[in-house]
Design a protein around this motif. Structure first.
Motif, PDB file in Angstrom:
ATOM      1  N   MET A 197       7.223   4.321  -0.224  1.00  0.00           N
ATOM      2  CA  MET A 197       6.902   5.560   0.482  1.00  0.00           C
ATOM      3  C   MET A 197       7.883   5.742   1.636  1.00  0.00           C
ATOM      4  O   MET A 197       8.135   4.825   2.408  1.00  0.00           O
ATOM      5  N   ASP A 227       7.855  14.395   3.771  1.00  0.00           N
ATOM      6  CA  ASP A 227       7.892  13.007   3.297  1.00  0.00           C
ATOM      7  C   ASP A 227       8.497  12.904   1.900  1.00  0.00           C
ATOM      8  O   ASP A 227       8.446  13.838   1.098  1.00  0.00           O
ATOM      9  N   TRP A 243       9.657   9.744  -1.355  1.00  0.00           N
ATOM     10  CA  TRP A 243       9.453   8.383  -1.821  1.00  0.00           C
ATOM     11  C   TRP A 243      10.487   8.049  -2.865  1.00  0.00           C
ATOM     12  O   TRP A 243      11.195   8.927  -3.378  1.00  0.00           O
ATOM     13  N   CYS A 291       2.622  11.529  -3.405  1.00  0.00           N
ATOM     14  CA  CYS A 291       1.912  10.389  -2.822  1.00  0.00           C
ATOM     15  C   CYS A 291       0.611  10.856  -2.190  1.00  0.00           C
ATOM     16  O   CYS A 291       0.589  11.887  -1.508  1.00  0.00           O
ATOM     17  N   VAL A 338       1.178   5.953  -5.266  1.00  0.00           N
ATOM     18  CA  VAL A 338       2.530   6.502  -5.349  1.00  0.00           C
ATOM     19  C   VAL A 338       2.897   6.685  -6.818  1.00  0.00           C
ATOM     20  O   VAL A 338       2.970   5.707  -7.566  1.00  0.00           O
ATOM     21  N   THR A 380       3.694  13.779   1.262  1.00  0.00           N
ATOM     22  CA  THR A 380       2.531  12.892   1.235  1.00  0.00           C
ATOM     23  C   THR A 380       1.287  13.695   1.571  1.00  0.00           C
ATOM     24  O   THR A 380       1.291  14.490   2.504  1.00  0.00           O
TER      25      THR A 380
END
Lengths: 381, 381
Positions: free
Chosen positions: B43, B145, B147, B252, B265, B90
């Motif tokens: 993440m 965000d 990942w 996520c 995730v 996220t």
């Protein structure tokens, strides 16, 4: 030559017993000792395993249990390997009032059968097994029950067969070969690339070839239905092995948690087996988040200390199940015998199965006769 | 020659960056890409990862996140491998009133920082992610965000280093070798029997020998404390990878369940990572029944459908943690630099770490300076 199709605990036991009695046998399995026998916990607990309505299954189980001491001793002597065969009994546990009533029924039933049973309070249960949850309200100790490590059993059987020079053909059987109504052999799938065929010497034949024999003994577990048309279906079980620096339990413990049965089986080497789910999903052997969750949740209820243990192994196996939960053992037309459909009792019934195939225990043999599912379109006796 | 001790995501990133800038480097690790980087979920979520009191860590995280797009693009180009780098944000979830209040605090904080944030009702959350539990009451979407798959990142770094001809020595470092106060190399443990040493050509020396270099960059994660006396301790994380025939989630998701944080995730290939425990147990990497139970229980609360998924992988890794939760990056006496102590943020901060070691971002570099833990008895600058 007898061809034993299937190298699980049943097929290997049959081959071992036949070999010891002087018969020529060959075992055929692409991956011996890797199926349901590899997943099994090895409880030898006929009474607490069955509901009281399944009396035929109970009689089979008790006969199976009674043969285990001699079977274990002979196999250990013949293979030189220890089986971790233990006889400290099974402790069935109750949490609530309903459970207690069900346990008392179980105890009364065992009394009636003349089996050794002890009724215990929660405190007495914890004195016997100090790691049990404080919420355990009572229990019943089935003192005659035993257990064994199925992986050691199949390893010992394979070692004993190797010592005896019994050939092991690592190939899959695709069909039974017939001459008229008689089974005369099996057809083998081509070997997987690079694999040693394990075929016995010059009589081996080429890939995809046929192996001929006087009799085929089908011990193919959940795959037996595909080869015979008999109603054998796979029932998936997910099971977990934990590792404990010192043993948490001295005997098998069982209980109902959230309506599903859970059991914990301790091994001499600190392994603790937690089983098992029962799922009707066809030939699926995946380990799932949900299956694992249920095992862990329920095991914690019985023995909270399991949370500290290391997860050593998680597998799923396929139990071979029949419509009436009884196995299929005995002749099934010329040249063919069955030793399959053992459902949850393959390890328990392996020694008895070899005896039934030998023509012993006539009354029990009738219970297991495959003829009960014979339809008009299939081969006759 | 720079000697990079440690082949996790940080050490490999440093080696790759130094190599690209023309420096001669060697990476030393007995098992590259197998530690915390192998366990990590990947993440890249600086805001929801930290509490609002940890502003220095937040600034580092945001700087790390801002470097990821270029880092990912360059690494994919240089290695020819895809990283599964994704930027859909996220989703932080709330179940009860307390959670909702905490989420509103988070959203207000992000507003203040000028970060893109969306407040969502439970219904809006489920519109975005239909597999979420009906009990989800609301959420906050951190749209900035991202990942990435850490296993793909380390694989790409190893491939890029191999292309560049950077030597990889598969040995364990037992100590730093000093000449007076200056670090001049490292001592290697004897190679494990049968292992290829990976030592670079004729300069290799004999087993147990010393490798000399102009500078040692210590990126040994949780093991960094043992080599320097610095207060780096291991914090164990157990993490599970599930396999889904079709993706359950598009981004996520995170939440607090039973007081512990849980996150899920999703990967492009159907993998779903569920993490992670936080345990202070020293150098213990065992997977335990209790750790697994908590992950499964909490993941089910967020996304009930996970129960159907196959369990693909369960591992434990050791996060390298410092007393103030900030990493140790920069010079630490003559001949020695540190790139360690990244705790939960090794993947997020890997690109920034290479920049800090390069002398960029002076203000952030001061936050990470290892000098803050320097004691009288240790080497001076």
């Amino acid at each position: 030559m007898d061809l034993i199709v299937g190298g699980g605990v049943v097929g290997l036991s049959v081959a071992w017993r036949l070999g010891r009695s002087g018969a020529k046998v060959t075992v055929i399995d692409p991956a011996p000792a890797s199926g349901a026998s590899h997943a099994a916990a090895g409880m030898l607990a006929p009474v607490s395993e069955v509901s009281y309505t399944e009396e035929p299954l109970l009689r089979l189980g008790l006969a199976g249990l009674s043969r285990w001491p001699a079977f274990a001793a002979e196999l250990e002597a013949d293979s030189g390997l220890a089986l971790d065969y233990r006889t400290q009994g099974t402790l069935d546990l109750a949490f609530g009032g309903d459970d207690m009533a069900a346990l008392e029924e179980l105890a009364a039933f065992m009394d009636k059968l003349g089996l050794p049973v002890r009724r215990l309070t929660g405190r007495e249960c914890r004195r016997l097994e100090p790691m049990l949850a404080p919420s355990v309200r009572g229990g019943v100790l089935a003192e005659g029950d035993a257990w064994v490590d199925p992986r050691r059993v199949t390893a010992a059987l394979l070692a004993a067969l190797e010592r005896a020079g019994v050939p092991l053909v690592r190939r899959r059987v695709t069909e039974l070969v017939r001459d008229g109504s008689a089974v005369v052999g099996v057809r083998l799938a081509p070997p997987s690339p690079g694999a040693s065929t394990g075929l016995p010497g010059p009589s081996a034949g080429s890939p995809g070839d046929v192996l001929l024999g006087e009799r085929v003994v089908l011990a193919a577990g959940a795959w037996s239905g595909e080869l015979t048309g008999l109603p054998v279906r796979p029932v998936k079980g997910q099971i977990m092995r934990l590792r404990s620096p010192s043993p948490l339990l001295g005997r098998c413990v069982r209980g109902m948690v959230h309506g599903s049965p859970i059991y914990l089986v301790p091994r001499g080497d600190g392994e603790l087996v937690v089983g098992a789910t029962q799922e009707e999903l066809g030939f699926d052997t995946s380990v799932t988040a949900g299956g694992l969750y249920e095992l862990l949740r329920d095991a914690r209820e019985l023995v909270p200390g399991v949370t500290e243990l290391q997860v050593a192994d998680i597998v799923a196996g396929l139990r071979p199940c029949t419509p009436d939960n009884l196995p299929l053992i005995g002749p099934y037309g010329p040249g063919l015998a069955l030793a399959t459909g053992h459902h949850r009792a393959g390890v328990l019934l392996a020694p008895l199965t070899t005896a039934l195939l030998h023509g012993e225990e006539g009354e029990l043999a009738a219970l297991c006769s495959p003829q009960r599912f014979q339809t008009a379109g299939q081969g006759s006796i």
